[in-house]
Design a protein around this motif. Structure first.
Motif, mmCIF file in Angstrom:
data_model
loop_
_atom_site.group_PDB
_atom_site.id
_atom_site.type_symbol
_atom_site.label_atom_id
_atom_site.label_comp_id
_atom_site.label_asym_id
_atom_site.label_seq_id
_atom_site.Cartn_x
_atom_site.Cartn_y
_atom_site.Cartn_z
ATOM 1 N N LYS A 160 -147.680 -32.829 0.038
ATOM 2 C CA LYS A 160 -148.655 -31.870 -0.475
ATOM 3 C C LYS A 160 -147.970 -30.846 -1.373
ATOM 4 O O LYS A 160 -146.740 -30.761 -1.426
ATOM 5 C CB LYS A 160 -149.376 -31.158 0.670
ATOM 6 C CG LYS A 160 -148.479 -30.293 1.548
ATOM 7 C CD LYS A 160 -149.304 -29.632 2.645
ATOM 8 C CE LYS A 160 -148.449 -28.699 3.500
ATOM 9 N NZ LYS A 160 -149.263 -28.025 4.549
ATOM 10 N N VAL A 161 -148.789 -30.065 -2.072
ATOM 11 C CA VAL A 161 -148.290 -28.998 -2.945
ATOM 12 C C VAL A 161 -148.960 -27.690 -2.523
ATOM 13 O O VAL A 161 -150.180 -27.641 -2.379
ATOM 14 C CB VAL A 161 -148.615 -29.288 -4.427
ATOM 15 C CG1 VAL A 161 -148.157 -28.127 -5.305
ATOM 16 C CG2 VAL A 161 -147.970 -30.584 -4.880
ATOM 17 N N ASP A 162 -148.166 -26.647 -2.315
ATOM 18 C CA ASP A 162 -148.745 -25.348 -1.978
ATOM 19 C C ASP A 162 -148.169 -24.275 -2.903
ATOM 20 O O ASP A 162 -147.439 -24.567 -3.851
ATOM 21 C CB ASP A 162 -148.512 -25.010 -0.503
ATOM 22 C CG ASP A 162 -147.038 -24.902 -0.144
ATOM 23 O OD1 ASP A 162 -146.188 -24.822 -1.052
ATOM 24 O OD2 ASP A 162 -146.722 -24.908 1.061
ATOM 25 N N MET A 163 -148.500 -23.017 -2.634
ATOM 26 C CA MET A 163 -148.095 -21.928 -3.515
ATOM 27 C C MET A 163 -146.580 -21.782 -3.587
ATOM 28 O O MET A 163 -146.015 -21.522 -4.661
ATOM 29 C CB MET A 163 -148.716 -20.612 -3.034
ATOM 30 C CG MET A 163 -148.413 -19.422 -3.938
ATOM 31 S SD MET A 163 -148.991 -19.658 -5.641
ATOM 32 C CE MET A 163 -150.766 -19.593 -5.387
ATOM 33 N N THR A 164 -145.893 -21.946 -2.459
ATOM 34 C CA THR A 164 -144.434 -21.840 -2.467
ATOM 35 C C THR A 164 -143.819 -22.905 -3.369
ATOM 36 O O THR A 164 -142.894 -22.630 -4.133
ATOM 37 C CB THR A 164 -143.877 -21.981 -1.037
ATOM 38 O OG1 THR A 164 -144.493 -21.016 -0.181
ATOM 39 C CG2 THR A 164 -142.372 -21.755 -1.025
ATOM 40 N N ALA A 165 -144.363 -24.112 -3.284
ATOM 41 C CA ALA A 165 -143.867 -25.198 -4.142
ATOM 42 C C ALA A 165 -144.063 -24.870 -5.611
ATOM 43 O O ALA A 165 -143.177 -25.129 -6.446
ATOM 44 C CB ALA A 165 -144.584 -26.503 -3.799
ATOM 45 N N MET A 166 -145.196 -24.269 -5.965
ATOM 46 C CA MET A 166 -145.474 -23.944 -7.360
ATOM 47 C C MET A 166 -144.601 -22.796 -7.856
ATOM 48 O O MET A 166 -144.185 -22.781 -9.025
ATOM 49 C CB MET A 166 -146.957 -23.617 -7.543
ATOM 50 C CG MET A 166 -147.882 -24.796 -7.303
ATOM 51 S SD MET A 166 -147.404 -26.284 -8.239
ATOM 52 C CE MET A 166 -147.570 -25.708 -9.928
ATOM 53 N N VAL A 167 -144.324 -21.836 -6.995
ATOM 54 C CA VAL A 167 -143.399 -20.756 -7.386
ATOM 55 C C VAL A 167 -142.017 -21.328 -7.677
ATOM 56 O O VAL A 167 -141.378 -20.970 -8.676
ATOM 57 C CB VAL A 167 -143.324 -19.680 -6.285
ATOM 58 C CG1 VAL A 167 -142.159 -18.718 -6.543
ATOM 59 C CG2 VAL A 167 -144.631 -18.901 -6.222
ATOM 60 N N PHE A 168 -141.564 -22.232 -6.825
ATOM 61 C CA PHE A 168 -140.276 -22.878 -7.050
ATOM 62 C C PHE A 168 -140.309 -23.684 -8.348
ATOM 63 O O PHE A 168 -139.374 -23.648 -9.141
ATOM 64 C CB PHE A 168 -139.945 -23.785 -5.861
ATOM 65 C CG PHE A 168 -138.558 -24.364 -5.892
ATOM 66 C CD1 PHE A 168 -137.510 -23.694 -6.482
ATOM 67 C CD2 PHE A 168 -138.300 -25.602 -5.308
ATOM 68 C CE1 PHE A 168 -136.224 -24.234 -6.503
ATOM 69 C CE2 PHE A 168 -137.033 -26.149 -5.320
ATOM 70 C CZ PHE A 168 -135.992 -25.466 -5.924
ATOM 71 N N TYR A 169 -141.410 -24.383 -8.571
ATOM 72 C CA TYR A 169 -141.563 -25.193 -9.790
ATOM 73 C C TYR A 169 -141.409 -24.336 -11.045
ATOM 74 O O TYR A 169 -140.606 -24.648 -11.937
ATOM 75 C CB TYR A 169 -142.929 -25.881 -9.772
ATOM 76 C CG TYR A 169 -143.258 -26.664 -11.024
ATOM 77 C CD1 TYR A 169 -142.565 -27.815 -11.358
ATOM 78 C CD2 TYR A 169 -144.284 -26.245 -11.871
ATOM 79 C CE1 TYR A 169 -142.873 -28.542 -12.503
ATOM 80 C CE2 TYR A 169 -144.604 -26.962 -13.018
ATOM 81 C CZ TYR A 169 -143.894 -28.110 -13.330
ATOM 82 O OH TYR A 169 -144.191 -28.812 -14.468
ATOM 83 N N PHE A 170 -142.142 -23.237 -11.112
ATOM 84 C CA PHE A 170 -142.098 -22.409 -12.325
ATOM 85 C C PHE A 170 -140.795 -21.619 -12.434
ATOM 86 O O PHE A 170 -140.388 -21.249 -13.548
ATOM 87 C CB PHE A 170 -143.322 -21.498 -12.391
ATOM 88 C CG PHE A 170 -144.557 -22.221 -12.850
ATOM 89 C CD1 PHE A 170 -144.701 -22.591 -14.180
ATOM 90 C CD2 PHE A 170 -145.548 -22.569 -11.942
ATOM 91 C CE1 PHE A 170 -145.823 -23.294 -14.608
ATOM 92 C CE2 PHE A 170 -146.673 -23.260 -12.359
ATOM 93 C CZ PHE A 170 -146.813 -23.628 -13.700
ATOM 94 N N THR A 171 -140.147 -21.371 -11.315
ATOM 95 C CA THR A 171 -138.813 -20.765 -11.372
ATOM 96 C C THR A 171 -137.859 -21.667 -12.148
ATOM 97 O O THR A 171 -137.107 -21.207 -13.021
ATOM 98 C CB THR A 171 -138.273 -20.537 -9.949
ATOM 99 O OG1 THR A 171 -139.121 -19.611 -9.260
ATOM 100 C CG2 THR A 171 -136.855 -19.967 -9.988
ATOM 101 N N ILE A 172 -137.904 -22.956 -11.864
ATOM 102 C CA ILE A 172 -137.034 -23.907 -12.554
ATOM 103 C C ILE A 172 -137.526 -24.170 -13.983
ATOM 104 O O ILE A 172 -136.720 -24.446 -14.876
ATOM 105 C CB ILE A 172 -136.924 -25.217 -11.751
ATOM 106 C CG1 ILE A 172 -136.480 -24.924 -10.316
ATOM 107 C CG2 ILE A 172 -135.929 -26.179 -12.409
ATOM 108 C CD1 ILE A 172 -135.200 -24.107 -10.206
ATOM 109 N N VAL A 173 -138.836 -24.079 -14.213
ATOM 110 C CA VAL A 173 -139.362 -24.194 -15.577
ATOM 111 C C VAL A 173 -138.693 -23.163 -16.484
ATOM 112 O O VAL A 173 -138.174 -23.492 -17.567
ATOM 113 C CB VAL A 173 -140.895 -23.991 -15.602
ATOM 114 C CG1 VAL A 173 -141.386 -23.807 -17.046
ATOM 115 C CG2 VAL A 173 -141.612 -25.168 -14.967
ATOM 116 N N PHE A 174 -138.681 -21.905 -16.055
ATOM 117 C CA PHE A 174 -138.127 -20.839 -16.889
ATOM 118 C C PHE A 174 -136.605 -20.893 -16.959
ATOM 119 O O PHE A 174 -136.017 -20.546 -17.987
ATOM 120 C CB PHE A 174 -138.612 -19.473 -16.391
ATOM 121 C CG PHE A 174 -140.063 -19.212 -16.683
ATOM 122 C CD1 PHE A 174 -140.507 -19.119 -18.000
ATOM 123 C CD2 PHE A 174 -140.986 -19.077 -15.655
ATOM 124 C CE1 PHE A 174 -141.851 -18.900 -18.284
ATOM 125 C CE2 PHE A 174 -142.330 -18.858 -15.940
ATOM 126 C CZ PHE A 174 -142.761 -18.759 -17.250
#
Length: 291
Positions: A160-174
């Motif tokens: 699954k994907v939750d808010m913590t996963a998305m924060v980590f995702y965009f951290t690596i995006v930037f």
């Protein structure tokens, strides 16, 4: 045969796996800790490794295929395998197809969501290589693509994907976009000549370096957010302090008038950062699990 394998590994810059692979494993660690309170299994780690190799090999192979004409014109890239005649385009097509099959196989062994998200991953892997032809936001699109590694690691163990996963995702995006902006500063003259797009072309080298700092500031905010969202502790904080020092140093060894240490800022510093962040996160979660 071994020489040919070496050429393929050189083509995909195998050593650059150090950027994304530690964060893929970190995604698995954080996902398992947040959702199950434990650590990922060795089976999951093994299939994540296979998926990463397939995804990265396919992405780099596609990039070299799509950019082979412009690579031949650029003195910095004219020695790459295809323009140098070391590999034929058809050989790389076969390599990319095999790499995608490897990715599909690994995803099918993890969980249903990993397989369902594959079309998005494949689209970004293919789409990114064309973006420099029409948008200066290509660095962010690269970030969205590379950051699939930590998100994929999270999904692989949680389904699954939750808010913590998305924060980590965009951290690596930037993080990715930031160091790619720095790296692209060396090609600004060539990109202007060829009509290619990038942040250095659009905003100048000085402006690009400032934008890279903003991206890495957002990376820092993301890492701090993970401290609280993933219930991490002092070991993680120690790793973050080292990571911030690395980012600060990275931005202080390059300037608009001196890009001579750009390779150090791009490869060495970011390779060290990914390993440091992963290692201290691993220690933190192992200590918490077996405390």
């Amino acid at each position: 045969m071994f020489k040919k394998i070496g050429i393929f590994l050189q083509m995909i810059k195998f050593e650059h796996t150090v950027f994304a692979l530690p964060f893929a494993f970190m995604g698995a660690l954080l996902g398992s800790s947040v959702v199950t309170g434990g650590l990922p299994t060795w089976r999951d780690i093994g299939w994540i490794l296979v998926a990463m190799f397939g995804a990265r090999s396919a992405a780099m192979g596609l990039n070299r295929l799509i950019d082979r004409v412009s690579d031949a014109k650029n003195p910095r890239t004219s020695g790459r395998a295809i323009p140098a005649g070391l590999l034929k385009a058809g050989e790389v097509v076969i390599f990319v197809a095999i790499s995608f099959l490897l990715l599909f196989w690994a995803a099918s062994k993890l969980n249903p969501l990993s397989a369902k998200l594959l079309p998005i991953a494949v689209f970004l892997l293919v789409f990114y290589s064309f973006t420099k032809r029409f948008t200066w936001a290509c660095h962010l699109i690269l970030g969205l693509t590379i950051a699939l590694a930590p998100l994929g690691g999270w999904v692989a163990v949680t389904g699954k994907v939750d808010m913590t996963a998305m924060v980590f995702y965009f951290t690596i995006v930037f993080w990715t976009a930031g160091f790619d902006v720095i790296y692209s500063c060396q090609d600004v003259d060539f990109d202007v000549k060829e009509g290619l797009y990038s942040i250095p072309v659009r905003f100048g080298v000085a402006g690009a370096l400032r934008i890279a700092k903003v991206f890495h500031f957002l990376t820092g905010v993301g890492f701090i957010s993970l401290l609280f969202m993933a219930h991490l502790s002092w070991w993680y904080i120690a790793g973050m302090i080292i990571a911030y020092i690395i980012l600060f140093y990275e931005h202080n060894i390059v300037s608009p008038s001196d890009l001579s240490r750009l390779q150090t800022a791009f490869f060495t510093m970011n390779g060290v950062l990914s390993i440091v962040v992963f290692s201290f996160t691993l220690i933190d979660l192992v200590v918490q699990t077996y405390r």
